[in-house]
Design an enzyme around this catalytic site. Structure first.
Site, PDB file in Angstrom:
ATOM      1  N   GLN A 109       0.936  -0.349  -4.777  1.00  0.00           N
ATOM      2  CA  GLN A 109      -0.404   0.243  -4.915  1.00  0.00           C
ATOM      3  C   GLN A 109      -0.304   1.765  -4.833  1.00  0.00           C
ATOM      4  OE1 GLN A 109      -2.200   1.554  -1.859  1.00  0.00           O
ATOM      5  NE2 GLN A 109      -3.683   2.488  -3.264  1.00  0.00           N
ATOM      6  N   LYS A 164      -7.335  -1.026  -9.913  1.00  0.00           N
ATOM      7  CA  LYS A 164      -8.072  -1.758  -8.866  1.00  0.00           C
ATOM      8  C   LYS A 164      -9.324  -0.962  -8.480  1.00  0.00           C
ATOM      9  CE  LYS A 164      -7.346  -3.353  -4.077  1.00  0.00           C
ATOM     10  NZ  LYS A 164      -7.932  -2.365  -3.165  1.00  0.00           N
ATOM     11  N   SER A 206     -12.897  -5.088  -7.693  1.00  0.00           N
ATOM     12  CA  SER A 206     -12.826  -4.896  -6.243  1.00  0.00           C
ATOM     13  C   SER A 206     -13.810  -3.820  -5.827  1.00  0.00           C
ATOM     14  CB  SER A 206     -11.399  -4.447  -5.864  1.00  0.00           C
ATOM     15  OG  SER A 206     -11.312  -4.126  -4.485  1.00  0.00           O
ATOM     16  N   THR A 257      -5.357   2.441  -7.402  1.00  0.00           N
ATOM     17  CA  THR A 257      -6.661   2.252  -6.762  1.00  0.00           C
ATOM     18  C   THR A 257      -7.585   3.367  -7.216  1.00  0.00           C
ATOM     19  OG1 THR A 257      -5.716   1.071  -4.912  1.00  0.00           O
ATOM     20  CG2 THR A 257      -7.863   2.093  -4.546  1.00  0.00           C
ATOM     21  N   ARG A 274     -12.316 -16.443   0.971  1.00  0.00           N
ATOM     22  CA  ARG A 274     -11.922 -17.001   2.272  1.00  0.00           C
ATOM     23  C   ARG A 274     -11.615 -18.497   2.234  1.00  0.00           C
ATOM     24  NH1 ARG A 274     -11.442 -12.440   2.669  1.00  0.00           N
ATOM     25  NH2 ARG A 274     -12.384 -10.977   4.119  1.00  0.00           N
ATOM     26  N   ARG A 333     -15.563  -1.230   1.707  1.00  0.00           N
ATOM     27  CA  ARG A 333     -15.166  -0.069   2.525  1.00  0.00           C
ATOM     28  C   ARG A 333     -15.379   1.255   1.809  1.00  0.00           C
ATOM     29  NH1 ARG A 333     -11.615  -1.741   6.670  1.00  0.00           N
ATOM     30  NH2 ARG A 333     -10.175   0.016   6.536  1.00  0.00           N
ATOM     31  N   GLY A 349     -12.171  -9.479  -2.396  1.00  0.00           N
ATOM     32  CA  GLY A 349     -13.379  -9.198  -1.627  1.00  0.00           C
ATOM     33  C   GLY A 349     -14.056 -10.475  -1.163  1.00  0.00           C
ATOM     34  N   HIS A 379     -13.137  -2.698  -2.676  1.00  0.00           N
ATOM     35  CA  HIS A 379     -12.324  -2.246  -1.544  1.00  0.00           C
ATOM     36  C   HIS A 379     -12.745  -2.983  -0.268  1.00  0.00           C
ATOM     37  CE1 HIS A 379      -9.484   1.280  -0.988  1.00  0.00           C
ATOM     38  NE2 HIS A 379      -9.593   0.860   0.259  1.00  0.00           N
ATOM     39  N   TYR A 405      -2.097   5.404  -4.401  1.00  0.00           N
ATOM     40  CA  TYR A 405      -3.091   6.435  -4.227  1.00  0.00           C
ATOM     41  C   TYR A 405      -2.507   7.678  -4.870  1.00  0.00           C
ATOM     42  CZ  TYR A 405      -6.113   3.891  -0.995  1.00  0.00           C
ATOM     43  OH  TYR A 405      -6.992   3.009  -0.453  1.00  0.00           O
ATOM     44  N   SER A 446       0.821  -1.214   0.000  1.00  0.00           N
ATOM     45  CA  SER A 446       0.000   0.000   0.000  1.00  0.00           C
ATOM     46  C   SER A 446       0.858   1.269   0.000  1.00  0.00           C
ATOM     47  CB  SER A 446      -0.888   0.003   1.255  1.00  0.00           C
ATOM     48  OG  SER A 446      -1.545   1.248   1.392  1.00  0.00           O
ATOM     49  N   ARG A 472      -8.212  -8.953   4.571  1.00  0.00           N
ATOM     50  CA  ARG A 472      -8.234  -9.052   6.040  1.00  0.00           C
ATOM     51  C   ARG A 472      -7.567 -10.299   6.616  1.00  0.00           C
ATOM     52  NH1 ARG A 472     -12.878  -6.670   4.155  1.00  0.00           N
ATOM     53  NH2 ARG A 472     -13.490  -4.657   5.048  1.00  0.00           N
TER      54      ARG A 472
HETATM   55  C1  LIG Z   1      -7.752  -2.336   6.869  1.00  0.00           C
HETATM   56  C2  LIG Z   1      -7.785  -2.225   5.370  1.00  0.00           C
HETATM   57  C3  LIG Z   1      -6.973  -1.301   4.737  1.00  0.00           C
HETATM   58  C4  LIG Z   1      -6.986  -1.204   3.349  1.00  0.00           C
HETATM   59  N1  LIG Z   1      -6.114  -0.352   2.754  1.00  0.00           N
HETATM   60  C5  LIG Z   1      -6.064  -0.292   1.398  1.00  0.00           C
HETATM   61  C6  LIG Z   1      -5.093   0.510   0.775  1.00  0.00           C
HETATM   62  O1  LIG Z   1      -4.268   1.146   1.400  1.00  0.00           O
HETATM   63  N2  LIG Z   1      -5.114   0.535  -0.589  1.00  0.00           N
HETATM   64  C7  LIG Z   1      -6.015  -0.181  -1.333  1.00  0.00           C
HETATM   65  O2  LIG Z   1      -5.997  -0.123  -2.564  1.00  0.00           O
HETATM   66  N3  LIG Z   1      -6.913  -0.985  -0.749  1.00  0.00           N
HETATM   67  C8  LIG Z   1      -6.953  -1.073   0.601  1.00  0.00           C
HETATM   68  N4  LIG Z   1      -7.825  -1.928   1.193  1.00  0.00           N
HETATM   69  C9  LIG Z   1      -8.689  -2.793   0.363  1.00  0.00           C
HETATM   70  C10 LIG Z   1      -7.983  -4.131   0.043  1.00  0.00           C
HETATM   71  O3  LIG Z   1      -6.930  -3.931  -0.850  1.00  0.00           O
HETATM   72  C11 LIG Z   1      -8.917  -5.171  -0.573  1.00  0.00           C
HETATM   73  O4  LIG Z   1      -9.575  -4.605  -1.683  1.00  0.00           O
HETATM   74  C12 LIG Z   1      -9.948  -5.765   0.377  1.00  0.00           C
HETATM   75  O5  LIG Z   1      -9.459  -5.826   1.690  1.00  0.00           O
HETATM   76  C13 LIG Z   1     -10.313  -7.178  -0.106  1.00  0.00           C
HETATM   77  O6  LIG Z   1     -11.330  -7.693   0.665  1.00  0.00           O
HETATM   78  P1  LIG Z   1     -11.123  -8.740   1.878  1.00  0.00           P
HETATM   79  O7  LIG Z   1     -10.542  -7.974   3.005  1.00  0.00           O
HETATM   80  O8  LIG Z   1     -12.541  -9.183   2.128  1.00  0.00           O
HETATM   81  O9  LIG Z   1     -10.246  -9.875   1.404  1.00  0.00           O
HETATM   82  C14 LIG Z   1      -7.856  -2.037   2.585  1.00  0.00           C
HETATM   83  C15 LIG Z   1      -8.660  -2.970   3.233  1.00  0.00           C
HETATM   84  C16 LIG Z   1      -8.629  -3.084   4.604  1.00  0.00           C
HETATM   85  C17 LIG Z   1      -9.492  -4.127   5.257  1.00  0.00           C
HETATM   86  C1  LIG Z   2      -6.423   9.009   5.665  1.00  0.00           C
HETATM   87  C2  LIG Z   2      -5.926   7.636   5.591  1.00  0.00           C
HETATM   88  C3  LIG Z   2      -6.812   6.779   4.775  1.00  0.00           C
HETATM   89  C4  LIG Z   2      -6.187   5.480   4.477  1.00  0.00           C
HETATM   90  C5  LIG Z   2      -7.054   4.656   3.603  1.00  0.00           C
HETATM   91  C6  LIG Z   2      -6.603   3.271   3.588  1.00  0.00           C
HETATM   92  C7  LIG Z   2      -7.665   2.431   2.983  1.00  0.00           C
HETATM   93  O1  LIG Z   2      -7.717   2.296   1.783  1.00  0.00           O
HETATM   94  C8  LIG Z   2      -8.663   1.798   3.842  1.00  0.00           C
HETATM   95  O2  LIG Z   2      -8.602   1.928   5.077  1.00  0.00           O
HETATM   96  O3  LIG Z   2      -9.565   1.119   3.280  1.00  0.00           O
END
Ligand SMILES: Cc1cc2nc3c(=O)[nH]c(=O)nc-3n(C[C@H](O)[C@H](O)[C@H](O)COP(=O)(O)O)c2cc1C
Ligand SMILES: CCCCCCC(=O)C(=O)O
Length: 344
Positions: free
Chosen positions: A123, A214, A236, A151, A273, A241, A270, A238, A125, A103, A293
């Site tokens: 990755q 992504k 994806s 992303t 598991r 999220r 996503g 995310h 941003y 990341s 995760r």
């Molecule tokens: C705690 C956390 C932080 C994440 N941070 C990023 C990130 O910095 N950049 C990004 O492209 N995706 C981020 N993601 C998304 C993941 O790359 C990914 O798309 C997602 O976790 C996949 O789903 P899963 O957790 O169900 O396997 C984050 C996800 C989580 C749970």
């Molecule tokens: C301001 C920090 C944001 C970080 C985002 C990381 C991410 O993609 C996530 O938590 O999901």
């Protein structure tokens, strides 16, 4: 699910606010829940009487040979999970023969992580300060990243039900800004909301690296990414999220695979598991999956060894699943492995 017990251990070990940051989704968490449910809806059609005494899960992806089609998804701030942070994630991933997507929001410097990693991608941003972004991708290229992952689904960070932003996380400025050289304040590290398709070729020109995009959930966006020079796509949302209510990735994948017609590898993440989910993703046409995760649970409970174990467990479960489905190698997986959907 393979990782329920591990998640429970991580929940006990981590401060509540950190566990919630890792586990949570945006809004009502409906997309988060649907990601896992959508894989489970896909029923499998096993073959029988095939020799499956030996099953090969190895695969090749954009020039990297991997022990299985499972990569580590980019996730932010690993120092929240373990003091060795991304250094441990990189080591565990390398030892498992997998590939790390690091990341932009890592809590350790790119160069330090690279020295512990096997094959890795960076990755991106895109930050409001485009000069900062350019410097970042050039550092990643110099440190040995084999590709960039742009992303695209995060012009603004999704609002989480369990946490309100990052301010409550026990994260020092040093860890928060580890990669963002020269920045002295978190507020300066905001992502750019004006990212467009033109950034794909710009990033590739700045770094000399192939760029995967992504966060794609629609065929028209996928085609536009390819038109602008993307070398791969990651379906994806995310991990549920960003836009809550967005469709599950298992439901988005087929239209993207069909529209892009093998012009570039399509990956998906996503809610993956189990080996069954990996098989389902490949049967829908994905070249590989990414795991988010569960890797954080492995890191929180066992550092590098925990990450390695999470990946090896999934590799082993994928091999076992392939055998039970009558398949001895990944190239034998096709759409025939899936049963037609049940009538509603
Ligand atoms: C705690 C956390 C932080 C994440 N941070 C990023 C990130 O910095 N950049 C990004 O492209 N995706 C981020 N993601 C998304 C993941 O790359 C990914 O798309 C997602 O976790 C996949 O789903 P899963 O957790 O169900 O396997 C984050 C996800 C989580 C749970
Ligand atoms: C301001 C920090 C944001 C970080 C985002 C990381 C991410 O993609 C996530 O938590 O999901």
């Amino acid at each position: 699910m393979l990782y329920e017990a591990l998640e429970a251990q991580a929940r006990e070990r981590l401060p509540q606010v950190v566990f919630d940051y890792f586990a949570g989704g945006s809004g009502e968490e409906s997309t988060l829940a649907d990601n896992t449910a959508a894989w489970a809806r896909l029923r499998l059609r096993p073959r029988v009487l095939r020799d499956v005494s030996s099953v090969d899960t190895t695969t090749e992806l954009l020039g990297s040979t991997l022990s299985s089609p499972v990569l580590v998804a980019p996730t932010a701030f690993h120092s929240l999970a373990h003091p060795d942070a991304e250094l441990a994630t990189a080591q565990g991933t390398r030892e498992a023969g997998s590939l790390l997507v690091l990341s932009s929001r890592s809590s350790r410097r790119i160069e330090d992580v690279a020295s512990h990693a096997g094959p890795w991608w960076f990755q991106v941003y895109v930050f409001r300060d485009r000069g900062l972004t350019r410097a970042l991708v050039q550092r990643a290229a110099a440190a040995g990243a084999r590709a960039l992952v742009l992303t695209a689904d995060t012009p603004y960070v999704g609002r989480k039900r369990r946490n309100r932003g990052d301010t409550s996380l026990p994260l020092s400025d040093e860890d928060f800004l580890a990669n963002l050289e020269g920045l002295t304040h978190r507020a300066l590290a905001e992502q750019a909301p004006d990212v467009t398709f033109a950034d794909i070729s710009r990033l590739s020109e700045d770094s000399g690296l192939p760029v995967l995009v992504k966060g794609v959930l629609r065929a028209d966006d996928a085609l536009e990414c390819l038109h602008h020079g993307a070398s791969g796509l990651i379906v994806s949302n995310h991990g549920g999220r960003q836009l809550d209510g967005a469709l599950a990735t298992a439901d988005a994948l087929p239209e993207i695979v069909s529209a892009t017609e093998d012009r570039a590898p399509v990956l998906v993440d996503g809610g993956v598991r189990s080996g069954r989910d990996v098989l389902r993703a490949l049967a829908l046409g994905a070249r590989a999956v990414l795991l988010g995760r569960p890797v954080l649970w492995g890191l929180a409970t066992g550092g590098a060894a925990g990450v390695r174990q999470v990946l090896e467990t999934l590799r082993e479960d994928t091999a076992h699943t392939l055998a039970l489905a009558g398949l001895s190698r990944l190239s034998a997986v096709g759409p025939d492995v899936l049963a037609p959907p049940r009538a509603p």
